[in-house]
Motif scaffolding. Structure first.
Motif, PDB file in Angstrom:
ATOM      1  N   UNK A 117       0.829  -1.205   0.000  1.00 48.46           N
ATOM      2  CA  UNK A 117       0.000   0.000   0.000  1.00 48.46           C
ATOM      3  C   UNK A 117       0.864   1.254   0.000  1.00 48.46           C
ATOM      4  N   UNK A 118       1.904   1.257   0.816  1.00 42.53           N
ATOM      5  CA  UNK A 118       2.806   2.410   0.852  1.00 42.53           C
ATOM      6  C   UNK A 118       3.529   2.595  -0.482  1.00 42.53           C
ATOM      7  N   UNK A 119       3.887   1.497  -1.124  1.00 44.73           N
ATOM      8  CA  UNK A 119       4.556   1.574  -2.421  1.00 44.73           C
ATOM      9  C   UNK A 119       3.655   2.265  -3.447  1.00 44.73           C
ATOM     10  N   UNK A 120       2.384   1.897  -3.482  1.00 45.58           N
ATOM     11  CA  UNK A 120       1.467   2.523  -4.435  1.00 45.58           C
ATOM     12  C   UNK A 120       1.190   3.972  -4.076  1.00 45.58           C
ATOM     13  N   UNK A 121       1.236   4.295  -2.801  1.00 44.06           N
ATOM     14  CA  UNK A 121       1.091   5.696  -2.400  1.00 44.06           C
ATOM     15  C   UNK A 121       2.235   6.521  -2.957  1.00 44.06           C
ATOM     16  N   UNK A 122       3.457   5.994  -2.873  1.00 47.92           N
ATOM     17  CA  UNK A 122       4.616   6.706  -3.401  1.00 47.92           C
ATOM     18  C   UNK A 122       4.544   6.815  -4.928  1.00 47.92           C
ATOM     19  N   UNK A 123       4.066   5.760  -5.594  1.00 42.09           N
ATOM     20  CA  UNK A 123       3.894   5.840  -7.052  1.00 42.09           C
ATOM     21  C   UNK A 123       2.922   6.953  -7.425  1.00 42.09           C
ATOM     22  N   UNK A 124       1.803   7.025  -6.711  1.00 42.88           N
ATOM     23  CA  UNK A 124       0.830   8.093  -6.965  1.00 42.88           C
ATOM     24  C   UNK A 124       1.414   9.467  -6.695  1.00 42.88           C
ATOM     25  N   UNK A 125       2.175   9.584  -5.613  1.00 44.97           N
ATOM     26  CA  UNK A 125       2.808  10.858  -5.290  1.00 44.97           C
ATOM     27  C   UNK A 125       3.756  11.276  -6.397  1.00 44.97           C
ATOM     28  N   UNK A 126       4.493  10.316  -6.936  1.00 45.89           N
ATOM     29  CA  UNK A 126       5.410  10.631  -8.028  1.00 45.89           C
ATOM     30  C   UNK A 126       4.649  11.130  -9.252  1.00 45.89           C
ATOM     31  N   UNK A 127       3.575  10.449  -9.631  1.00 52.83           N
ATOM     32  CA  UNK A 127       2.792  10.892 -10.791  1.00 52.83           C
ATOM     33  C   UNK A 127       2.278  12.314 -10.587  1.00 52.83           C
ATOM     34  N   UNK A 128       1.772  12.604  -9.399  1.00 55.52           N
ATOM     35  CA  UNK A 128       1.241  13.947  -9.128  1.00 55.52           C
ATOM     36  C   UNK A 128       2.329  15.005  -9.273  1.00 55.52           C
ATOM     37  N   UNK A 129       3.517  14.733  -8.706  1.00 55.10           N
ATOM     38  CA  UNK A 129       4.607  15.708  -8.774  1.00 55.10           C
ATOM     39  C   UNK A 129       5.095  15.884 -10.210  1.00 55.10           C
ATOM     40  N   UNK A 130       5.214  14.806 -10.949  1.00 54.38           N
ATOM     41  CA  UNK A 130       5.699  14.896 -12.325  1.00 54.38           C
ATOM     42  C   UNK A 130       4.700  15.641 -13.207  1.00 54.38           C
ATOM     43  N   UNK A 146       9.270  19.823  -9.363  1.00 54.56           N
ATOM     44  CA  UNK A 146      10.653  19.329  -9.460  1.00 54.56           C
ATOM     45  C   UNK A 146      11.115  18.739  -8.128  1.00 54.56           C
ATOM     46  N   UNK A 147      10.855  19.454  -7.043  1.00 57.31           N
ATOM     47  CA  UNK A 147      11.231  18.968  -5.714  1.00 57.31           C
ATOM     48  C   UNK A 147      10.360  17.798  -5.281  1.00 57.31           C
ATOM     49  N   UNK A 148       9.081  17.826  -5.666  1.00 54.96           N
ATOM     50  CA  UNK A 148       8.197  16.704  -5.349  1.00 54.96           C
ATOM     51  C   UNK A 148       8.660  15.424  -6.012  1.00 54.96           C
ATOM     52  N   UNK A 149       9.130  15.529  -7.248  1.00 52.09           N
ATOM     53  CA  UNK A 149       9.665  14.367  -7.953  1.00 52.09           C
ATOM     54  C   UNK A 149      10.904  13.842  -7.224  1.00 52.09           C
ATOM     55  N   UNK A 150      11.758  14.755  -6.759  1.00 52.43           N
ATOM     56  CA  UNK A 150      12.941  14.335  -6.021  1.00 52.43           C
ATOM     57  C   UNK A 150      12.581  13.612  -4.736  1.00 52.43           C
ATOM     58  N   UNK A 151      11.566  14.112  -4.023  1.00 56.49           N
ATOM     59  CA  UNK A 151      11.122  13.455  -2.792  1.00 56.49           C
ATOM     60  C   UNK A 151      10.581  12.063  -3.084  1.00 56.49           C
ATOM     61  N   UNK A 152       9.693  11.970  -4.080  1.00 52.80           N
ATOM     62  CA  UNK A 152       9.109  10.665  -4.416  1.00 52.80           C
ATOM     63  C   UNK A 152      10.184   9.687  -4.869  1.00 52.80           C
ATOM     64  N   UNK A 153      11.153  10.180  -5.631  1.00 49.83           N
ATOM     65  CA  UNK A 153      12.257   9.327  -6.070  1.00 49.83           C
ATOM     66  C   UNK A 153      13.032   8.796  -4.871  1.00 49.83           C
ATOM     67  N   UNK A 154      13.311   9.662  -3.911  1.00 46.24           N
ATOM     68  CA  UNK A 154      14.020   9.239  -2.697  1.00 46.24           C
ATOM     69  C   UNK A 154      13.239   8.147  -1.962  1.00 46.24           C
ATOM     70  N   UNK A 155      11.938   8.326  -1.843  1.00 44.17           N
ATOM     71  CA  UNK A 155      11.115   7.358  -1.129  1.00 44.17           C
ATOM     72  C   UNK A 155      11.045   6.024  -1.857  1.00 44.17           C
ATOM     73  N   UNK A 156      10.993   6.063  -3.183  1.00 41.81           N
ATOM     74  CA  UNK A 156      10.849   4.836  -3.963  1.00 41.81           C
ATOM     75  C   UNK A 156      12.173   4.089  -4.098  1.00 41.81           C
ATOM     76  N   UNK A 157      13.269   4.817  -4.314  1.00 37.52           N
ATOM     77  CA  UNK A 157      14.567   4.151  -4.397  1.00 37.52           C
ATOM     78  C   UNK A 157      14.902   3.477  -3.068  1.00 37.52           C
TER      79      UNK A 157
END
Length: 628
Positions: A117-130, A146-157
């Motif tokens: 569930x958390x993984x899909x939350x981060x995927x959604x967050x990434x889409x929103x930021x991008x 731009x910063x939102x994408x960086x945050x989501x990337x950090x969380x997903x990596x």
């Protein structure tokens, strides 16, 4: 209708992320479905907007939406505004379309992960930021995305943060990207100082009246930002380590969307780069160096995901090179970006399918002979392979060929050097991707005992098949009747080639180089036995390629170590210099006060004696003066 609902494009996946993060374990059983529906809903909105845009012509195709006044201060007024034009529409469809397929794939890939569930939350967050990044109407809103994408990337990596390697990779990606982000932040300061605005319309409208030095400074700062997000030299070192995240992350962030943000930034800022030849030359050099840099690294990687990551670095280099050609290359850069989104996402998902079948083994030297056991993965991966190496009529042939043609059309010595670099990159791409195919799907079975390879479930193979269709057909669709170039012309401008090297000659050269790369890989890896461990390096170049061409060592020597010494020097100056002066002054005053305070004893007889002594001394002095 579309204008009123434009804000829903990023809002729908953002709402999905918020719900999934706040709902708690109650949503563990259905959270992945909600996340996928949010991505599909955003794609549906983008598709409706696209068909609505087709019904309009000319400048009427671009629409905007001012949501609220964000920064209303003296001298600076920034609205939270969105815009949807032909350029942002390309990205919106790519982000939501490929993103939705990756969400569907992730349902199967992450089925046994307790934190799905958390993984899909981060995927959604990434889409929103991008989506916010590409829909922004000014640089400040773009910076927020731009910063939102960086945050989501950090969380997903770092999603599997219990692994030290994943936590370290996430931190590395975050820190390296901060360097590029500073470039974008400072660029906005310079824009405001030069133009009095950071709105796209205001900046681009005033750019022709600005000095070339100011435009060059802005362009180079934007290039620095692009290098960070798009993993271009010298800020490329984070991309290979980022493969520590789950494979769908690699497909979404590091193949189809996030790493293309830098290309979008350059294309969107075209009016600045067109007026700053120095900055445009910098873009050309970065793109040419990176496409070769990534290709050389890809030839030496045994980890299937890291080989594809190096390939991503190289292919983004092609896009940056094309964008550096100005109006001659913006459209072809976006074309390669879109085709790359299909075939590279398909290749990463195929790699995930192979890992799924091989108990998460990533070393290609322990694969071999998988084509019969994983037929769907083999076919879809193979179609992506043919697309990326540029075999006609697959997608990559059309887009990469256009970039090589545009490079030669630059003319003069620069055109020849850029064209040769692009051709060399094509040959190296053919070599390392053929190597990946041969080591994975052909030859003897080299996997360890107890491994039972099996095809992935339909929820994973379905998206792979759809992406393979795009790998086959996308290039022809974009090239047919110059459809994509005509579509983007109102945003990136028109260019009529001067016909340097004939297109037929360029195509023939490219196919010859590709054939040589394929043949070299075939004789090296199909005609010889493959050891399960990499042999000792026989050349300095091989050693360097296995060490990512010393990218980390260079960054450490050029930036990290000097930065440490500078920081330590500043700390010493602060402690011994500034703090020494402040603390020394305080200590002096304190000591002086303590000594002076002793004069004030509080005893009347002491004060009387002091007065008498003073009077006596004064009388003696007067008497001495009179006698003298």
């Amino acid at each position: 209708m579309v204008t009123a609902s434009l804000w829903l494009l990023p809002a729908v996946p953002l709402a999905g992320a918020v719900i999934l993060l706040l709902i708690g374990r109650f949503g563990d059983k259905w959270g992945h479905f909600l996340g996928t529906l949010a991505a599909l809903g955003s794609f549906a909105i983008a598709a409706v907007a696209f068909f609505d845009m087709l019904d309009r012509t000319g400048s009427a195709r671009a629409i905007g939406k001012n949501l609220f006044s964000w920064v209303p201060v003296a001298g600076l007024h920034v609205d939270f505004s969105l815009q949807l034009d032909q350029l942002s529409m390309c990205f919106a469809l790519l982000i939501t379309g490929v993103g939705s397929l990756i969400h569907i794939y992730s349902i199967g890939y992450m089925s046994h992960d307790p934190a799905r569930r958390r993984f899909f939350a981060y995927l959604n967050l990434f889409l929103a930021a991008m989506l916010l990044l590409v829909l922004a109407n000014n640089y400040l809103v773009l910076y927020l995305g731009w910063e939102g994408v960086g945050l989501a990337s950090y969380l997903l990596i770092g999603f599997w943060f219990h692994k030290p390697s994943a936590a370290t990779a996430a931190k590395k990606a975050f820190v390296v990207n901060r360097v590029g982000d500073m470039g974008l932040a400072i660029a906005m300061f310079v824009m405001f100082a030069t133009f009095g605005s950071i709105d796209f319309h205001g900046v681009f409208g005033a750019a022709p009246r600005a000095s070339e030095s100011a435009l060059t400074a802005i362009g180079l700062l934007l290039l620095l930002a692009a290098c960070g997000k798009s993993a271009q030299v010298p800020l490329q070192s984070w991309l290979g380590d980022a493969m520590e995240g789950p494979t769908p992350v690699s497909a979404l962030i590091h193949a189809a969307t996030m790493v293309t943000a830098g290309v979008y930034l350059i294309a969107r800022s075209g009016p600045i780069f067109d007026l700053a030849p120095g900055a445009r030359l910098g873009v050309l050099l970065v793109g040419a160096v990176t496409l070769l840099f990534g290709a050389i690294i890809g030839c030496a990687k045994d980890d299937i995901k890291k080989a594809l990551a190096a390939s991503t670095m190289s292919q983004i280099g092609y896009m940056v090179l094309a964008a550096g050609l100005g109006p001659a290359g913006y459209a072809v850069a976006i074309m390669h970006l879109l085709t790359h989104g299909f075939f590279k996402a398909g290749l990463f998902l195929g790699a995930g399918s192979v890992m799924h079948a091989m108990d998460d083994e990533t070393d290609m030297r322990r694969y071999g002979g998988l084509r019969k056991l994983l037929p769907i993965t083999y076919i879809t991966f193979g179609l992506g392979y043919l697309a990326i190496i540029g075999v006609p009529p697959f997608a990559g042939f059309f887009s990469k060929d256009k970039i090589i043609e545009a490079a030669f059309d630059e003319g003069g010595f620069n055109g020849i050097m850029l064209g040769v670099a692009a051709l060399t990159g094509a040959g190296l791409t053919a070599f390392y991707m053929t190597r990946v195919m041969l080591l994975t799907f052909f030859g003897e079975r080299r996997w360890k005992e107890g491994t039972h390879p099996h095809e992935a479930p339909a929820v994973m193979t379905g998206p792979m098949i759809l992406l393979a269709v795009g790998s086959v057909a996308a290039g022809g669709v974009f090239v047919w009747g110059s459809s994509l170039q005509n579509w983007l012309e109102p945003v990136v401008g028109a260019h009529h080639g001067e016909g340097g090297v004939p297109a037929g000659v360029v195509t023939a050269l490219a196919l010859m180089v590709v054939a040589v790369g394929v043949a070299a890989a075939y004789f090296q890896y199909a005609q010889r036995e493959i050891p399960q461990t990499a042999p000792e390096a026989v050349s300095a170049l091989t050693v360097a390629a296995r060490q990512d061409l010393y990218g980390d060592a260079l960054n450490e020597a050029a930036f990290m170590r000097p930065g440490q010494h500078l920081t330590r020097s500043l700390v010493f100056l602060d402690n011994r210099g500034i703090d020494g002066i402040v603390n020394g002054t305080a200590a002096f005053i304190g000591g002086l006060s303590a000594r002076v305070r002793r004069v004030q004893s509080g005893f009347v007889r002491t004060y009387a004696l002091s007065m008498f002594t003073g009077a006596a001394l004064l009388a003696a002095a007067l008497l001495a003066v009179r006698i003298w």
